[in-house]
Enzyme design. Structure first.
Site, mmCIF file in Angstrom:
data_model
loop_
_atom_site.group_PDB
_atom_site.id
_atom_site.type_symbol
_atom_site.label_atom_id
_atom_site.label_comp_id
_atom_site.label_asym_id
_atom_site.label_seq_id
_atom_site.Cartn_x
_atom_site.Cartn_y
_atom_site.Cartn_z
ATOM 1 N N LYS A 43 10.677 -34.667 -28.121
ATOM 2 C CA LYS A 43 10.522 -33.231 -28.245
ATOM 3 C C LYS A 43 9.901 -33.095 -29.505
ATOM 4 O O LYS A 43 8.955 -31.984 -29.506
ATOM 5 C CB LYS A 43 12.027 -32.722 -28.053
ATOM 6 C CG LYS A 43 11.915 -31.380 -27.908
ATOM 7 C CD LYS A 43 13.306 -30.535 -27.545
ATOM 8 C CE LYS A 43 13.821 -30.723 -26.230
ATOM 9 N NZ LYS A 43 15.140 -30.692 -25.719
ATOM 10 N N ARG A 113 18.701 -28.308 -30.542
ATOM 11 C CA ARG A 113 18.394 -29.391 -29.397
ATOM 12 C C ARG A 113 18.102 -30.711 -29.871
ATOM 13 O O ARG A 113 17.721 -31.140 -30.978
ATOM 14 C CB ARG A 113 17.223 -29.061 -28.623
ATOM 15 C CG ARG A 113 17.104 -27.844 -28.016
ATOM 16 C CD ARG A 113 15.739 -27.228 -27.220
ATOM 17 N NE ARG A 113 15.499 -26.211 -27.227
ATOM 18 C CZ ARG A 113 15.138 -25.397 -25.908
ATOM 19 N NH1 ARG A 113 15.275 -26.135 -24.718
ATOM 20 N NH2 ARG A 113 14.992 -24.150 -25.966
ATOM 21 N N GLY A 122 19.280 -34.695 -19.620
ATOM 22 C CA GLY A 122 20.796 -34.374 -19.385
ATOM 23 C C GLY A 122 21.889 -35.073 -20.285
ATOM 24 O O GLY A 122 22.908 -34.731 -19.977
ATOM 25 N N MET A 124 22.170 -35.148 -23.605
ATOM 26 C CA MET A 124 22.595 -34.477 -24.714
ATOM 27 C C MET A 124 22.652 -32.985 -24.545
ATOM 28 O O MET A 124 21.915 -32.605 -23.836
ATOM 29 C CB MET A 124 21.859 -34.947 -25.866
ATOM 30 C CG MET A 124 22.563 -36.188 -26.334
ATOM 31 S SD MET A 124 21.519 -37.082 -27.729
ATOM 32 C CE MET A 124 20.128 -37.087 -27.157
ATOM 33 N N ARG A 357 6.187 -32.504 -22.205
ATOM 34 C CA ARG A 357 6.501 -34.009 -22.143
ATOM 35 C C ARG A 357 5.768 -34.541 -21.016
ATOM 36 O O ARG A 357 5.486 -33.761 -19.840
ATOM 37 C CB ARG A 357 8.172 -34.281 -22.213
ATOM 38 C CG ARG A 357 8.531 -33.568 -21.078
ATOM 39 C CD ARG A 357 10.192 -34.146 -21.062
ATOM 40 N NE ARG A 357 10.898 -33.328 -20.227
ATOM 41 C CZ ARG A 357 12.122 -33.336 -20.263
ATOM 42 N NH1 ARG A 357 13.116 -33.702 -21.225
ATOM 43 N NH2 ARG A 357 12.657 -32.537 -19.333
ATOM 44 N N HIS A 474 27.048 -62.629 -3.897
ATOM 45 C CA HIS A 474 26.450 -63.419 -2.585
ATOM 46 C C HIS A 474 25.980 -62.178 -1.902
ATOM 47 O O HIS A 474 24.678 -62.321 -1.396
ATOM 48 C CB HIS A 474 27.499 -64.148 -2.136
ATOM 49 C CG HIS A 474 26.878 -64.612 -0.681
ATOM 50 N ND1 HIS A 474 26.734 -64.027 0.602
ATOM 51 C CD2 HIS A 474 26.054 -65.963 -0.474
ATOM 52 C CE1 HIS A 474 26.269 -64.842 1.499
ATOM 53 N NE2 HIS A 474 25.925 -65.892 0.922
ATOM 54 N N ARG A 583 14.398 -71.701 0.785
ATOM 55 C CA ARG A 583 15.798 -72.488 0.791
ATOM 56 C C ARG A 583 16.188 -72.866 2.011
ATOM 57 O O ARG A 583 16.169 -72.281 3.027
ATOM 58 C CB ARG A 583 16.699 -71.342 0.227
ATOM 59 C CG ARG A 583 16.768 -71.073 -1.303
ATOM 60 C CD ARG A 583 17.438 -69.650 -1.496
ATOM 61 N NE ARG A 583 16.758 -68.827 -0.832
ATOM 62 C CZ ARG A 583 16.403 -67.305 -1.218
ATOM 63 N NH1 ARG A 583 17.056 -67.216 -2.426
ATOM 64 N NH2 ARG A 583 15.891 -66.422 -0.488
ATOM 65 N N GLU A 766 15.968 -76.076 -13.706
ATOM 66 C CA GLU A 766 17.073 -75.138 -13.607
ATOM 67 C C GLU A 766 18.231 -75.812 -14.431
ATOM 68 O O GLU A 766 19.259 -75.015 -14.914
ATOM 69 C CB GLU A 766 17.553 -74.884 -12.138
ATOM 70 C CG GLU A 766 17.806 -76.039 -11.391
ATOM 71 C CD GLU A 766 17.937 -75.854 -9.974
ATOM 72 O OE1 GLU A 766 18.393 -74.484 -9.839
ATOM 73 O OE2 GLU A 766 17.667 -76.568 -9.121
ATOM 74 N N SER A 785 9.034 -75.619 -10.978
ATOM 75 C CA SER A 785 9.348 -74.280 -10.553
ATOM 76 C C SER A 785 10.610 -74.028 -11.329
ATOM 77 O O SER A 785 11.587 -74.560 -10.959
ATOM 78 C CB SER A 785 9.436 -73.895 -9.262
ATOM 79 O OG SER A 785 9.808 -72.636 -8.822
ATOM 80 N N GLY A 787 14.110 -72.364 -11.966
ATOM 81 C CA GLY A 787 15.069 -71.762 -11.416
ATOM 82 C C GLY A 787 15.820 -70.938 -12.616
ATOM 83 O O GLY A 787 16.842 -71.375 -13.244
ATOM 84 N N THR A 788 15.490 -69.711 -12.673
ATOM 85 C CA THR A 788 15.995 -69.191 -13.909
ATOM 86 C C THR A 788 17.397 -68.512 -13.640
ATOM 87 O O THR A 788 18.083 -68.329 -14.700
ATOM 88 C CB THR A 788 15.309 -68.015 -14.586
ATOM 89 O OG1 THR A 788 14.781 -67.189 -13.259
ATOM 90 C CG2 THR A 788 13.723 -68.613 -15.132
ATOM 91 N N ASN A 789 18.150 -68.301 -12.382
ATOM 92 C CA ASN A 789 19.439 -68.107 -12.414
ATOM 93 C C ASN A 789 20.268 -69.190 -12.956
ATOM 94 O O ASN A 789 20.996 -69.009 -13.727
ATOM 95 C CB ASN A 789 19.624 -68.080 -10.746
ATOM 96 C CG ASN A 789 19.049 -66.878 -10.036
ATOM 97 O OD1 ASN A 789 18.174 -66.245 -10.924
ATOM 98 N ND2 ASN A 789 19.379 -66.730 -8.899
ATOM 99 N N CYS A 852 11.041 -69.130 -9.588
ATOM 100 C CA CYS A 852 11.526 -68.639 -8.427
ATOM 101 C C CYS A 852 12.951 -68.147 -8.357
ATOM 102 O O CYS A 852 13.669 -67.858 -7.581
ATOM 103 C CB CYS A 852 11.223 -70.063 -7.304
ATOM 104 S SG CYS A 852 12.451 -71.209 -7.812
ATOM 105 N N TYR A 872 2.467 -68.654 -11.582
ATOM 106 C CA TYR A 872 2.955 -67.702 -10.607
ATOM 107 C C TYR A 872 4.358 -67.685 -10.686
ATOM 108 O O TYR A 872 5.043 -67.975 -11.259
ATOM 109 C CB TYR A 872 2.776 -68.190 -9.175
ATOM 110 C CG TYR A 872 3.285 -69.395 -8.732
ATOM 111 C CD1 TYR A 872 4.770 -69.101 -8.122
ATOM 112 C CD2 TYR A 872 3.066 -70.875 -9.033
ATOM 113 C CE1 TYR A 872 5.504 -70.189 -7.777
ATOM 114 C CE2 TYR A 872 3.780 -71.879 -8.614
ATOM 115 C CZ TYR A 872 5.263 -71.679 -8.076
ATOM 116 O OH TYR A 872 6.062 -72.605 -7.692
#
Lengths: 897, 897
Positions: A43, A113, A122, A124, A357, A474, A583, A766, A785, A787-789, A852, A872
């Site tokens: 602002k 302000r 919204g 502050m 803005r 899940h 899977r 993974e 590939s 498996g980042t989980n 993936c 990818y």
């Protein structure tokens, strides 16, 4: 969202403000510019910019975000020098306006302000009319000759100041106001006389004294200091923190404070106030859009006390001001080269801009505006690409609840998978399937939580509602994978046998029975009683044009995670360039298959096991044929069986009994097997390729099914490119051991069928150790590939199922800025990924590498994947367009950097 | 054990043998030397060496280990050229001996023996007298004029060949032999006449034909080829694989085959055979030690059919041969510069050496021989240090079962924690405590498996026996930590309420009741009925001298993992230089404390929690004072609370009821809490510093207890050096968050008590991410300690509790060479450690770094820790001397490399 890091903000702060905290603007000249958002807040920077552009802006000054940060660092004390600097700027403001702060003759009133470098709408508060007291009110009357205006300003100030600074609930004041109107038999605030407003001021002050045990502060200097403190503090109020957490905004940016001379929209019928957008923020249409109120101050528009008028009517009411506004809005849009959101006030026909803005807009509007501006020659295609937040596209892809529909919200859970769904309540997967198949009716599956056995029901249902479980439960993960609407962890609902209950706001218990209709809003988490109206957004020509630009720019390929031909088709329509994760375990949960899978698990020896597997093989082959067809010509990465075997067995109770009967074994025997498969930490247990080391026949069956399916379709003339992926590899031996069998089976099938199949054998990365020994794995693997989980779970030592007990504390206390299951932890997990890429490509320069995990659909993670040169990303079908855009943005951001 | 890696052995193989597989020795000259162990096996290399030294060795040739490896690589086919090479060498052997293979006039008989590069005692077999058949027997009679000798050799050959090559159980032959002796009314084999032996030959051959449906192979060439195949195959027989797994010997070394012309100890009273050691292998005493038999072949000594005579008697029986043997043994010991284990045969007064190798010896002997040889000037101190296997020292530290005692072995479990223990059987921890406290009697705690609640009972008992659980089960880990004897996973025992049963070899069920005496042998896993006699080895002056040399050489400091003053004292006596890991959770399991801990866990709010913690604080302070005193002057690393809180709550059943009553809450309430704390993967759940993020008051209490204890002792004049360690850190925020409180409390205590305490605050590195962000952690941490147990679990994605389901397959199939929980996985986990060290020291060059996982006591892991420049290792008290020696060996091995 482009968020500055701590380091950057600190650096800029240090460079600019070790001595200067306050920046003046007025008289056509400002000390700041638009480029100083980090220092002055959005602002303040734009007020300075507009001032420099010669646009009429009431003069004022901005206290920088650095002052706010030092305020926090020094235990809520003002930094040395700030007070003096502010006095000095107040004097400049008095000179610029010719008014005097606290004067009884010609008093200067100001607004105070907040304004941070990123928009926190919204979050502050604002205080208007500050500087008023009994004496100043008299001065105001004398000067304006308008007593009603003066007391209107006065009563507004007391309410706002009390609310924001003294933390008195505004309902207290509204209660008094309502009583006053009732007594005087009027309905509108504007109908209140000067006398009535004067009385309100008195009554308000008495209320303040009663609650705070202190008189309302009359000294304008004190008012100003308290107001600044309140703004500083508002940076860390609860809703600000929650908003920042949700929007991944760092907590250490601080806010600026804008102190600006008041102009009054409430001085009568030639005054007014309004907000406007330079284009329609809902549709993107290129027309001036907004609302205004005559004889009002800003909060009246927002609060909805009076219904504002469309901006087009301003032309009739105050044509001079409107004409000037029209010129200014066009100028501002051109100057800022983006759609602007303006606030303005007209004081006795004279127009003032209070804010400009970049305007927030819907996804559809974002795409249209971006396309239009390119067509108008205002921005380049590259800029257009950066104008749409990838996450926003989600809105365009899922059916949504008609925003015009009036709905009855029963409860709110977590917005686990976006979109909307309407259907009849069912409580079991079986019922969902039967209702869909037999009656052809839509259902919402309501469960305490879901398990792999519910997958069939989840597929059959329109949406899923769970009482427990988080954003990564899940239900949430599977639903997102399916692009299916899901509200998870809705603790307010209590599920009984064939109904659930929920208390409404008044405490009344509402009972929702099986067969009743409900609607889920997966984008907000709302659970709505009855059938809300849904709308399916159309992907128009702008969308196609826009995504085409993105595709031209991006280097990363985008694949999808899909386990069925249906999902594969959806993803392909959304632009998926192959499957990155298919899977195979979900294929085992079908009604007919589960029994065979259980026979396999319960087999006492290899022979029995192979017998059961032989029954599964033709079914698996059928699955693969369907998917290969849907993805003909594109690569399909198939992950061999991953979950631990106990996931396929019943947990206990009636089901155990049923299964024992089905399999014709004793309950005791079945229980014994269940117990023998029990694991203390299943996440780190006997699963993935570890199953194949102990039971090689499982992967052999799957490989056979894959290559038989590929052979048949290849003979039919389709191009099929299977990429066989081994999960949970942590040792080179695991890969060589499993790969050997796969190659042998591929050779056998190709020889027997007399056909050549293009295929690869690769590995998931993974397990942390897999990344660490990438120089070994790359010799054997034909692709990686990530498996980042799981990689995130193991690198952090976090179990996703248990993290709910402490992760919220980490986010709250700022120990973690972002949930690492949502966005890749680039410093930790990311360094493992980089290591694996570097070591792997050193051995095999053309090693194909993708990702993936769920992160494959997260824009900031995609940016990371681009940077570390993956080939990818793969994500759920409905995130494919998001990933395409994010991949394009990654290229552009890299160029910029 | 110094084991060659795959790479090394392959390299040597390739260099030497692409054309040559067979190495001749004889006539004072051999093609090989002692340095070719990898190629020729230990036996072959030393036969060559002895030949070159001019020592009388029967000529022969060695088929190299490379041939064996190629045999396996080529699907049990001989490599091309081997057959021709062997024929050629057989001809050389005929020339050297003047005999002819298969001849009826002067037949050449040979022995065929395996011989790998590392000793695998008893693993593979030997065939003597090969080349004999009916014709050759006649030739032998003609040549020797001794018919009895010829048929004795013949019947021996048939039995050995049938057993080793044809896989016919030797009992079949012994049965016939026994019947023959019974019929002829004689007791000794030597009493059998030539005729009887001739009959035996016939009967043996009939047996072979009956079992194999084929005639016994008469062709010497065929016999030789089959024998070589059998030796090749014996490399991978079950016992060989098991032995190699247990001894961490790679599976790909292969064995050599030694074909050597026979000399006969069974040619009458002037012949004989024996084995001897150049020093006493049990005590190390410097005297010739061994046994011999007259008129016998080698296997008679080993098989125990006749009782051999002490070697000293050979002087009387065959003085010439003895004198020569004496000269030779001294020469060999000098030449090989180590105690030798010899095999010899005397054929008609002429001495032949059949084998020499470094002799296996007890720990006591190893230390004494090493010290003596330094004193004798034979080897240097550095060589002496390398002569004792660190693991061996364990024997010297624990009480052991008197080897002379006759014992009744009930069952065998896993040798989980070495030493021996005698006591009365008890079945609950409570009984162990009461029996010890009230009756002062020794007990053995017998449990299905133990849990943390049993720790008190484990401390009270002399030893622990469990029916389930492996080498890394709770019982095993805790017992090793305590230096307490434990036999784990003894599946043969069936535990009932107050007795257990076990079946003996005859199938009879033996019942062992509560109060009965049993004895455990933690070094072998044996469970013995009754009280076996124990002996406590003395740590003599040689041990002290030897360990002093090790201490002079090593760079790594050695600390101990100890949670009690008692353990601390034991470890200090063993040379510990501080505590590297003091686990505070064990202190919470005491009778009085557990109740308070549970109050803390069940508290609804912070205030209640703090109330409970305040009760614990003086107790914790007392614990720390005890440990600080025992370790006065040395650093003590205290790990703050680590396990998840649910470990402190009862699991269910009667205990739940009791605890609910104790805590005066309803069972339902308690169950609810237990359920709310349940975790799907507790290993990756809410524990370690994560507890401190959600409940900061827990670590604050512990910090207060630490610094109050330190302050009081410092005032008493003791030097106390606490090192406060934060567990499970994975983010910099966790460390700053917890460290801040600790420093504040330290400051407060020091100010209040007016005392200065030397202390550090550091972190465990046990989460993979911690290693990856070491550059951040090193800024805050004053020391690192690698928790390699958890680091291994998370890097591999292995749950130690569940790994039993698949890890054995991995070892069996050669996917893993060593259990990574026993020896650090240097490639994977090790690279994380190196990364953390490098990144950490880049930020803080003097960062103190140690290791406190179980690996800290494993010699090969210690060598790794030395190489990556850690400052110290920490291990359980009884492993301290082992670590001191291993650390010294690490220095010497590094120098060599």
């Amino acid at each position: 969202m482009a968020v500055m890091t701590e380091g950057q903000s600190r650096k800029e702060g240090n460079m600019n403000t070790t001595k200067k905290y306050v920046y003046f603007f007025g008289n056509g000249k400002a000390e700041g510019t638009r480029d100083q958002r980090l220092l002055l807040g959005g602002k303040g920077a734009n007020l300075a910019e507009m001032t420099n552009l010669g646009i009429p802006v009431p003069p004022g000054f901005t206290i920088s975000t650095v002052a706010c940060k030092e305020f926090y660092a020094q235990n809520s004390q003002w930094p040395a020098g700030l007070e003096a600097e502010m006095s000095e700027n107040l004097k400049r403001l008095e000179q610029a306006t010719g008014k005097k702060f606290g004067s009884t003759d010609n008093p200067l009133l100001v607004s105070v302000r907040s304004g941070a470098s990123v928009s926190l709408p919204g979050m502050m508060d604002t205080i208007l009319n500050l500087g008023i007291n009994d004496d100043a009110a008299k001065g105001l009357i004398q000067k304006s000759g308008n007593e009603r205006f003066a007391y209107d300003a006065y009563r507004r100030f007391i309410q706002m100041f009390s609310n924001v600074v003294l933390e008195i609930d505004h309902h207290n004041f509204e209660h008094i106001l309502k009583a006053k109107k009732a007594k005087l038999k009027v309905t509108e605030d504007t109908q209140l006389s000067a006398q009535a407003l004067k009385e309100l001021v008195k009554e308000y002050k008495e209320l303040v004294k009663k609650i705070t045990k202190k008189s309302f502060p009359d000294d304008p200097q004190q008012q100003l200091k308290l107001a600044c403190n309140a703004v500083f503090k508002s940076w860390n109020n609860d809703r600000a923190i929650i908003y920042r957490n949700a929007s991944k905004i760092p907590h250490d940016l601080g806010t600026g404070v804008n102190v600006q001379s008041m102009v009054f929209g409430n001085m009568g019928e030639t005054s007014g106030t309004g907000v406007a957008f330079t284009r329609d923020p809902g549709t993107g249409e290129h027309k001036f859009f907004g609302e205004f109120l005559v004889n009002a101050q800003g909060e009246d528009v927002v609060a909805g006390i009076r219904t504002p008028n469309p901006i087009s009517q301003l032309k009739q009411v105050l044509p001079g001001a409107y004409a000037e506004l029209e010129t200014i809005y066009q100028r501002l849009e051109k100057h800022f080269r983006d759609m602007q959101d303006l606030e303005f006030t007209i004081e006795d026909k004279k127009l003032f801009l209070l804010q400009t803005r970049n305007g927030k807009r819907s996804a559809a509007a974002a795409v249209k505006i971006a396309c239009d501006m390119v067509k108008e020659g205002m921005i380049s295609k590259e800029e257009a690409i950066l104008r749409v937040q990838p996450e926003q596209l989600d809105q365009l892809l899922h059916p949504t609840i008609d925003t015009k529909a009036k709905v009855s919200v029963l409860a709110k859970g977590l917005p686990a998978s976006p979109g909307a769904a309407v259907g009849r309540v069912v409580f079991t997967a079986q019922d969902a399937i039967e209702t869909a198949e037999e009656k052809g009716e839509k259902t919402i599956l309501v469960r305490r939580e879901t398990s792999p056995e519910d997958v069939g029901g989840m597929i059959a249902a329109e949406g899923i509602l769970t009482a427990t479980g988080g954003m990564t439960s899940h239900a949430a993960v599977v639903a997102r994978g399916m692009g299916k609407c899901c509200v998870a962890g809705c603790g307010a609902i209590h599920i009984e046998a064939n109904y659930f209950t929920v208390q409404d706001k008044t405490g009344k218990t509402i009972k929702v029975k099986e067969g009743d209709f409900i609607t889920l809003n997966g984008s907000t988490g709302e659970v709505i009683l009855g059938e809300a109206k849904l709308v399916t957004p159309e992907l128009g020509s702008d969308f196609k044009l826009f995504m085409g630009w993105a595709d031209d720019i991006r280097r990363l390929r985008v694949r999808t995670n899909a386990d069925t031909p249906e999902d594969s088709k959806i993803a392909r329509n959304f632009g998926a360039e192959g499957i990155g994760l298919c899977r195979t375990e979900h294929m085992f949960f079908g009604e007919n298959r589960l029994k065979i899978v259980r026979e396999m698990i319960l087999a006492d020896n290899e022979k029995e096991r192979i017998k059961a597997l032989n029954k599964l093989e033709p079914m698996q082959k059928g699955d693969f044929k369907g998917i290969f067809k849907a993805m003909a010509g594109l690569p399909v990465t198939i992950r061999l069986l991953d979950p631990p075997l106990h996931e396929f067995l019943p947990k206990g109770g009636a089901e155990l009994k049923k299964v024992a009967k089905d399999l014709k074994i004793s309950i005791k025997e079945l229980e014994k097997k269940v117990l023998s498969l029990h694991e203390v930490n299943p996440m780190l247990g006997h699963r993935g390729c570890r199953l194949a080391v102990t039971y090689p026949e499982i992967y052999k069956m799957q490989a056979k099914a894959i290559f038989e399916a590929a052979a048949e379709l290849t003979k039919e003339g389709l191009r099929v490119v299977p990429e066989v992926m081994i999960p949970l590899v942590g040792m080179i031996g695991e890969l060589t051991f499993t790969k050997k069998d796969i190659i042998q089976i591929a050779d056998e099938v190709m020889a027997q069928r007399k056909v050549k199949i293009e295929y690869l054998v690769g590995t998931m990365i993974e397990i942390p150790r897999a990344a660490l020994i990438s120089q070994e794995l790359a010799k054997e693997a034909e692709f990686y590939s990530f498996g980042t989980n799981d990689l995130t779970q193991m690198a952090f030592g976090f179990s996703r199922d248990d993290v709910g007990k402490f992760l919220p504390y980490y986010i709250d206390k700022g120990l973690l800025k972002v949930d690492p299951f949502v966005s890749i932890d680039q410093v930790g997990v990311g360094s493992l990924i980089e290591l694996a890429v570097t070591k792997g490509r050193a051995v095999k320069p053309n090693l194909k590498i993708g990702i993936c995990g769920e992160h494959g659909g997260d824009p900031s993670s995609i940016e990371f994947c681009h940077r570390v040169k993956l080939d990818y990303v793969s994500c759920s079908p409905f995130r494919v367009p998001i990933a395409r855009l994010a991949a394009a943005q990654a290229v552009l951001k890299e160029k910029k950097a």
